[in-house]
Design a protein around this motif. Sequence first.
Motif, PDB file in Angstrom:
ATOM      1  N   TYR B  87     -17.833  12.168  10.938  1.00 23.49           N
ATOM      2  CA  TYR B  87     -18.787  13.271  10.831  1.00 23.49           C
ATOM      3  C   TYR B  87     -18.096  14.621  11.020  1.00 23.49           C
ATOM      4  O   TYR B  87     -18.578  15.639  10.550  1.00 23.49           O
ATOM      5  CB  TYR B  87     -19.905  13.132  11.867  1.00 23.49           C
ATOM      6  N   GLY B  91     -16.377  14.426   6.955  1.00 21.22           N
ATOM      7  CA  GLY B  91     -17.751  14.862   6.769  1.00 21.22           C
ATOM      8  C   GLY B  91     -17.965  16.341   7.020  1.00 21.22           C
ATOM      9  O   GLY B  91     -19.096  16.813   7.029  1.00 21.22           O
ATOM     10  N   ALA B  92     -16.904  17.129   7.262  1.00 17.81           N
ATOM     11  CA  ALA B  92     -17.105  18.549   7.530  1.00 17.81           C
ATOM     12  C   ALA B  92     -15.956  19.417   7.026  1.00 17.81           C
ATOM     13  O   ALA B  92     -16.181  20.368   6.281  1.00 17.81           O
ATOM     14  CB  ALA B  92     -17.310  18.785   9.028  1.00 17.81           C
ATOM     15  N   SER B 261     -22.029  15.974   3.171  1.00 17.40           N
ATOM     16  CA  SER B 261     -21.281  17.035   3.822  1.00 17.40           C
ATOM     17  C   SER B 261     -21.226  18.310   2.980  1.00 17.40           C
ATOM     18  O   SER B 261     -21.495  19.404   3.478  1.00 17.40           O
ATOM     19  CB  SER B 261     -19.894  16.503   4.166  1.00 17.40           C
ATOM     20  N   TYR B 264     -24.636  19.872   3.000  1.00 12.16           N
ATOM     21  CA  TYR B 264     -25.005  20.563   4.224  1.00 12.16           C
ATOM     22  C   TYR B 264     -24.222  21.859   4.408  1.00 12.16           C
ATOM     23  O   TYR B 264     -24.791  22.934   4.593  1.00 12.16           O
ATOM     24  CB  TYR B 264     -24.777  19.654   5.434  1.00 12.16           C
ATOM     25  N   TRP B 265     -22.899  21.762   4.348  1.00  7.88           N
ATOM     26  CA  TRP B 265     -22.076  22.915   4.747  1.00  7.88           C
ATOM     27  C   TRP B 265     -22.070  24.038   3.720  1.00  7.88           C
ATOM     28  O   TRP B 265     -21.884  25.198   4.066  1.00  7.88           O
ATOM     29  CB  TRP B 265     -20.639  22.471   5.031  1.00  7.88           C
TER      30      TRP B 265
END
Lengths: 82, 560
Positions: B87, B91-92, B261, B264-265
């Motif tokens: 995550y 994931g980021a 990811s 979201y980001w």
Amino acid sequence: MTDHTTDEPRSAAASLFDLRTVIAVLFGAYGVILTLLGAFGTSAEDLAKAGGVHLNLWTGIGMLVVAALFVTWQRLRPTVTG
Amino acid sequence: MISAQADLRLDTTFVDYVFVALYFILALGIGVAARRSVNSSLDFLLSGRSLPAWVTGLAFISANLGAIELIGFTANGAQYGMATVHYYWIGAVPAMVFLGIVMMPFYYGSRARSVPEFLLKRFNSTTQRVNAVTFALAQVLIAGVNLFALGLVLEALLGWSLAIAIPVAALVVLSYTFLGGLSAAIYNEVLQFFVILALLIPLTVAGLARVGGWNGLVERVTAGPGGAEQLSAWPGTELTEIENPFLSVVGIVFGLGFVLSFGYWTTNFAEVQRCLSAKSMSAARRTPIIAAFPKALIPAVIVVPGIIAAILVPQIIDLKAGAGAEGVTYNNTLQLLMGEVLPNGVLGVALAGLLAAFMAGMAANVSSLNTVFTYDIWQDWLRPGRDDGYYLRVGRAVTIVGCLLAIATAFLAGSYQNIMDYIQALFSFFNAPLFAIFILGLFWKRMTGPAGWTGLVSGTVAAVTIDVLVRTDVLALSSQAGSFVGASAAFVVGIVVAVAVSAVTRPRPDAELVGLVWSLTSKEERSHSTTGDDAGWYRSPALLGGIVVVMTAGLYLLVP
């Protein structure tokens, strides 16, 4: 001073107080209390909890170092834009 | 017998409350001080586009480091072990670097004040409105989850009832965001970042000392119920609940690493807003990349304590062995470990950190909600053409209404057992289709306005359909795998529909898309100034981005 030019309504956000001072104040206060607490008020039970580490003392010292770093940074680069 | 609830109560003393009180005084003080700097709606809603990169970068990470993050990921660390790092890493980090290097020139360069406003410029007003309304809805729901999480913590730790804890906590966030707007929210987020670290670092140090250092940890986890697999990140079959190791890796790389990811980001306005408030294009591009450094390192003090708790805290050991006590879940991991290893003093700092984490998350939700509502729903749609002072008052009013709605949704969130699942489901509904149309619109100038909103809506419908099918057991997937599949479906359906609709509708003329589409934007327009405060090789977004990606890949080698 700011080199920020814009035709939008006058912005005063750039002249906001310096955040580095606020961080230094909080960590300075936390650091002093924790260091004193750690140096004079650590019980055997506290030590056992943290596996033998003087946690209050070391966290306190760490925070004082962080506070000092922010003060130094601000002294060296005292611009509002940081 | 002591009841499970009383077991969770922390042994706090007067000195602990001194730390909490000091923190609250400063947090409110920032709001009062920041009030002096609010002269216009842009000051209130976008900090007058004046903040340095280190401030926006730390606020960027802090806006994401809410109570749910702390509680959820220590819980995941205890339950799934090292695989939780996905995550934070795959994931980021890649998505954050992509946001800074590829997308920020378009966001910041277009002078859009919000993500929906960017959609207006690239597509049309319907796309803007669809996104603004769904975003506002999502922020209220997520703010509610943040509030609920804090309410649970206060109830368990201090014995406050949910009915008191939730409104009191909301009131504090309301006070400073109402007074100082985004500046107060961002300044508080940076302060929160440090206080949260002051919670996590001593927790990890003391925890490691208790289990006999890193070697002791490895020994005891290997001998435990999860075995050595708990210490390696790949293939993460327990995390994804996909039994086939190959499919599990595909799920992590495509589902989490790409769709969830990047969705979201790169498109979540609560995050992008922190970049837009930066003082220059260079600072805006560096914001997510500066944030990626702490993001990559922070699992060492979030995931590792979770793993420690699973071999140190009796209640979590029982839970892991399959014999959990009544009322104890993995979501209690963080507070149980705090009570287990922190002496009074540092415990107070940790409590302040937990409260800070909650406020960081909720303030990010509220401050992005009022920007989107004020600019995209009120100014661009329902009540255009008023003077700026009017919109500043609207922004303040929305802050109050948003907090009240969050209190209501906090009680709604209580009906979901696992907070992380709830959040994941929400992200897949809103973010994956948004990312799909964003990326298509950025690289394909032929994509039309109607394709924007139809792609968005159909993607959301696809995600909701998958969610319903999983919940009603028509699709035999775990909730975790369900959210990966839902997000991927939303992405694919969004792209397919957008392409199909573009084929039968008229594209916008090229002249209107300069600065919004890659092929129509010259390299100069995509570049930023490299003089004055933006000079120096160490301020190069590309170089910083490269360093953090290499660093993250290196971290994976530590826990293969």
